[in-house]
Design a protein around this motif. Structure first.
Motif, PDB file in Angstrom:
ATOM      1  N   ARG A 111      51.814   1.209 -94.405  1.00 40.49           N
ATOM      2  CA  ARG A 111      52.441   1.712 -95.619  1.00 40.49           C
ATOM      3  C   ARG A 111      51.624   2.849 -96.227  1.00 40.49           C
ATOM      4  NH1 ARG A 111      52.891   1.408-101.086  1.00 40.49           N
ATOM      5  NH2 ARG A 111      55.028   1.245-101.887  1.00 40.49           N
ATOM      6  N   ARG A 161      63.168   0.734 -97.418  1.00 32.03           N
ATOM      7  CA  ARG A 161      62.973  -0.559 -96.746  1.00 32.03           C
ATOM      8  C   ARG A 161      64.276  -1.087 -96.160  1.00 32.03           C
ATOM      9  NH1 ARG A 161      58.747  -1.151 -94.602  1.00 32.03           N
ATOM     10  NH2 ARG A 161      58.810  -3.403 -94.607  1.00 32.03           N
ATOM     11  N   THR A 162      65.246  -0.194 -95.928  1.00 34.64           N
ATOM     12  CA  THR A 162      66.513  -0.583 -95.312  1.00 34.64           C
ATOM     13  C   THR A 162      66.857   0.442 -94.238  1.00 34.64           C
ATOM     14  OG1 THR A 162      67.817   0.693 -96.894  1.00 34.64           O
ATOM     15  CG2 THR A 162      67.370  -1.612 -97.455  1.00 34.64           C
ATOM     16  N   ASN A 193      68.236   2.053 -90.377  1.00 37.89           N
ATOM     17  CA  ASN A 193      67.885   2.046 -88.965  1.00 37.89           C
ATOM     18  C   ASN A 193      67.038   3.271 -88.688  1.00 37.89           C
ATOM     19  OD1 ASN A 193      67.887   1.336 -86.291  1.00 37.89           O
ATOM     20  ND2 ASN A 193      69.821   2.353 -85.846  1.00 37.89           N
ATOM     21  N   THR A 215      64.933  -0.361 -88.277  1.00 34.33           N
ATOM     22  CA  THR A 215      64.678  -1.443 -89.213  1.00 34.33           C
ATOM     23  C   THR A 215      63.211  -1.496 -89.610  1.00 34.33           C
ATOM     24  OG1 THR A 215      66.447  -2.705 -88.165  1.00 34.33           O
ATOM     25  CG2 THR A 215      64.917  -3.931 -89.564  1.00 34.33           C
ATOM     26  N   PRO A 216      62.909  -1.515 -90.914  1.00 33.80           N
ATOM     27  CA  PRO A 216      61.524  -1.625 -91.361  1.00 33.80           C
ATOM     28  C   PRO A 216      60.918  -2.952 -90.924  1.00 33.80           C
ATOM     29  CG  PRO A 216      62.993  -1.034 -93.163  1.00 33.80           C
ATOM     30  CD  PRO A 216      63.846  -1.408 -92.009  1.00 33.80           C
ATOM     31  N   GLY A 217      59.623  -2.969 -90.789  1.00 29.70           N
ATOM     32  CA  GLY A 217      58.926  -4.181 -90.397  1.00 29.70           C
ATOM     33  C   GLY A 217      57.477  -4.101 -90.809  1.00 29.70           C
ATOM     34  N   PRO A 218      56.677  -5.081 -90.390  1.00 30.08           N
ATOM     35  CA  PRO A 218      55.269  -5.100 -90.792  1.00 30.08           C
ATOM     36  C   PRO A 218      54.428  -3.986 -90.166  1.00 30.08           C
ATOM     37  CG  PRO A 218      55.733  -6.859 -89.242  1.00 30.08           C
ATOM     38  CD  PRO A 218      57.049  -6.227 -89.580  1.00 30.08           C
ATOM     39  N   ASP A 219      54.970  -3.315 -89.144  1.00 28.94           N
ATOM     40  CA  ASP A 219      54.238  -2.222 -88.515  1.00 28.94           C
ATOM     41  C   ASP A 219      55.055  -0.923 -88.496  1.00 28.94           C
ATOM     42  OD1 ASP A 219      56.118  -3.098 -86.737  1.00 28.94           O
ATOM     43  OD2 ASP A 219      54.783  -3.170 -85.018  1.00 28.94           O
ATOM     44  N   PHE A 220      56.016  -0.824 -89.422  1.00 32.09           N
ATOM     45  CA  PHE A 220      56.828   0.383 -89.528  1.00 32.09           C
ATOM     46  C   PHE A 220      57.215   0.594 -90.986  1.00 32.09           C
ATOM     47  CE2 PHE A 220      61.145   2.325 -89.614  1.00 32.09           C
ATOM     48  CZ  PHE A 220      60.763   3.584 -89.223  1.00 32.09           C
TER      49      PHE A 220
END
Length: 124
Positions: free
Chosen positions: A58, A100-101, A103, A105-110
């Motif tokens: 982040r 945070r929405t 495509n 898809t957000p994630g813990p490493d993106f």
């Protein structure tokens, strides 16, 4: 505009569309025109530009977005010249802010931040 971002963002991949292999392209900046119109028939163009910055962390994505903002606005201020013309004015429209929405898809490493700018370009 893309040439100016590439010149100022060493180490980041700069594209106009999200690449299929985006995870391997991080840190990634995707900058593309989303609106705007020619101001006059001589070639003066006022474009609205969407800039999305992505990184595995982040803080890194936020820093990249703020750096991309500075690079783009400084390139306009200094009238950065490319093959087809030069930038002559730039201003914030919105952002940068975290997305945070969507495509990909957000994630813990993106993490992805988006901003919008109005950029004026002139022909050579």
């Amino acid at each position: 505009m893309v040439d100016a971002l590439r010149a100022g963002l060493k180490g980041a991949t700069v594209r106009v569309l999200w690449p299929d292999d985006w995870a391997q392209a991080l840190p990634l900046v995707v900058a593309r025109r989303v609106a705007g119109a020619a101001v006059d028939p001589v070639g003066l163009d006022a474009a609205v530009i969407d800039v999305q910055c992505a990184a595995p962390g982040r803080r890194d994505a936020s820093t990249l977005a703020r750096t991309a903002r500075a690079v783009l606005l400084n390139a306009c201020r200094s009238q950065f010249a490319g093959a087809d013309g030069y930038l002559s004015h730039g201003e914030d429209v919105a952002g940068p802010f975290e997305i945070r929405t969507g495509n990909p898809t957000p994630g813990p490493d993106f993490f992805r931040f988006q901003a919008t700018y109005r950029v004026t370009a002139r022909p050579l």
